[in-house]
Design an enzyme around this catalytic site. Structure first.
Site, PDB file in Angstrom:
ATOM      1  N   TYR A 184       0.843  -1.198   0.000  1.00 19.70           N
ATOM      2  CA  TYR A 184       0.000   0.000   0.000  1.00 19.70           C
ATOM      3  C   TYR A 184       0.877   1.246   0.000  1.00 19.70           C
ATOM      4  CZ  TYR A 184       0.996   0.510   5.026  1.00 19.70           C
ATOM      5  OH  TYR A 184       1.618   0.677   6.238  1.00 19.70           O
ATOM      6  N   CYS A 185       0.328   2.333  -0.545  1.00 26.79           N
ATOM      7  CA  CYS A 185       1.002   3.632  -0.552  1.00 26.79           C
ATOM      8  C   CYS A 185      -0.066   4.711  -0.622  1.00 26.79           C
ATOM      9  CB  CYS A 185       2.005   3.738  -1.705  1.00 26.79           C
ATOM     10  SG  CYS A 185       1.286   3.420  -3.330  1.00 26.79           S
ATOM     11  N   THR A 186       0.325   5.947  -0.779  1.00 23.77           N
ATOM     12  CA  THR A 186      -0.632   7.061  -0.652  1.00 23.77           C
ATOM     13  C   THR A 186      -1.786   6.964  -1.635  1.00 23.77           C
ATOM     14  OG1 THR A 186       1.187   8.479   0.071  1.00 23.77           O
ATOM     15  CG2 THR A 186      -0.859   9.564  -0.555  1.00 23.77           C
ATOM     16  N   GLY A 212      -4.896   3.138  -3.226  1.00 21.38           N
ATOM     17  CA  GLY A 212      -4.032   3.502  -2.107  1.00 21.38           C
ATOM     18  C   GLY A 212      -4.783   3.846  -0.830  1.00 21.38           C
ATOM     19  N   ILE A 213      -4.054   4.448   0.080  1.00 15.80           N
ATOM     20  CA  ILE A 213      -4.609   4.825   1.383  1.00 15.80           C
ATOM     21  C   ILE A 213      -5.735   5.845   1.220  1.00 15.80           C
ATOM     22  CG2 ILE A 213      -4.051   5.809   3.649  1.00 15.80           C
ATOM     23  CD1 ILE A 213      -1.060   5.027   2.932  1.00 15.80           C
TER      24      ILE A 213
END
Length: 296
Positions: A184-186, A212-213
């Site tokens: 996961y990432c932004t 993403g988040i």
């Protein structure tokens, strides 16, 4: 009445003339008075722009009219009206700089060989079905994870995306190769590449959080598996998905919860570290503590 917004989007798609796309995107954003950052490469486009919502919608409408960008997923959040100091539109060799161009194959269907996309609801179903067999793997820089991350996530010790290759090749995560790993990432873009790098190195079951988040927070707010604040790359510096959310970060001086990063007072260093609003106002702990003390 003006309403400030921020829009985030990316598309992995082959571009034969990135410079032409750069010029077009710069002119389009400038025409609507937008600020922010746009990266263009032969692999596609990655953009975060701020401005009045009506101007941003015009930019989005025209951008989507270009066939390779038609399927872009545009993510919206509330801005302040002063979220970026200027407009920057650049061409780079890689859309995300992992220094691994030979690992990445991009077609008009996107990045090839990456992890399976999981929407937020599907992520919860996977966790419900598999429990502790599911491992969250943070695809951001370690600093970003200090203020918020998925519960019990693995956080690689990376200062930049360039550090991920050495981390993966170090062997320290080999015990995860037969687990269900969710990257996961932004906004999702870094995991498009990271999941390929992991699969190429023997991780057998790799997923990536779709959107993403940001998209996860829109779906579950502060009631899901995400804890704390989200680091964002604009003047807001952080955002939360609910009222009264407590950051996982703590002030280096007094230890209270804070999502606020400041720059080290040492002009040679300028590293970011966590310091609360009260300690900042009082001038306490001016240096990061990892470098030589700043001279007054």
């Amino acid at each position: 009445m003006s309403v400030a917004k921020i829009v985030l989007f990316y598309v992995f798609t082959p571009l034969s003339d990135p410079e032409a796309v750069r010029l077009w995107q710069h002119a389009l954003a400038e025409r609507h008075g937008l600020t922010g950052r746009v990266i263009v490469s032969s692999q596609g486009i990655n953009a975060t722009l701020g401005g009045d919502v009506a101007d941003l919608k015009q930019h989005v409408k025209v951008t989507k009219s270009y066939a390779p960008f038609h399927g872009a997923d545009f993510k919206w959040s509330t801005g302040t009206g002063d979220d970026f100091p200027r407009l920057s539109v650049k061409v780079r060799d890689e859309l995300v700089t992992f220094n691994a161009p030979d690992d990445i194959v991009v077609t008009d269907q996107g990045v090839q060989g990456g992890g399976q996309h999981l929407k937020p609801g599907a992520l919860h179903r996977l966790v419900d079905a598999r429990g502790d067999d599911v491992v969250f793997f943070d695809g951001r820089n370690a600093m970003e994870a200090e203020i918020g991350r998925f519960r019990d996530a693995v956080v690689p010790q990376t200062d930049t995306t360039r550090d991920f290759l050495a981390e993966l090749d170090s062997g320290k995560y080999d015990h995860l190769k037969d687990r269900a790993v969710v990257t996961y990432c932004t906004g999702g873009i870094r995991c498009e590449v990271l999941s390929v790098l992991m699969k190429n190195r023997g991780f057998t079951e790799v997923y990536q959080l779709d959107g993403g988040i940001v998209r996860y927070g829109e779906s579950f707010g502060d009631a899901g598996l995400w804890d704390g604040s989200l680091y964002v790359f604009d003047n807001r510096m952080h955002m939360e998905f609910g009222e009264g959310v407590e950051s996982l970060g703590t002030c280096v001086e007094c230890g209270v919860s804070t999502p606020l990063f400041v720059n080290c007072a040492n002009e040679v260093c300028r590293a970011q570290f966590l310091r609360c609003e009260e300690c900042t106002a009082a001038g306490r702990h001016p240096s990061c503590g990892a470098c030589e003390p700043a001279t007054v």
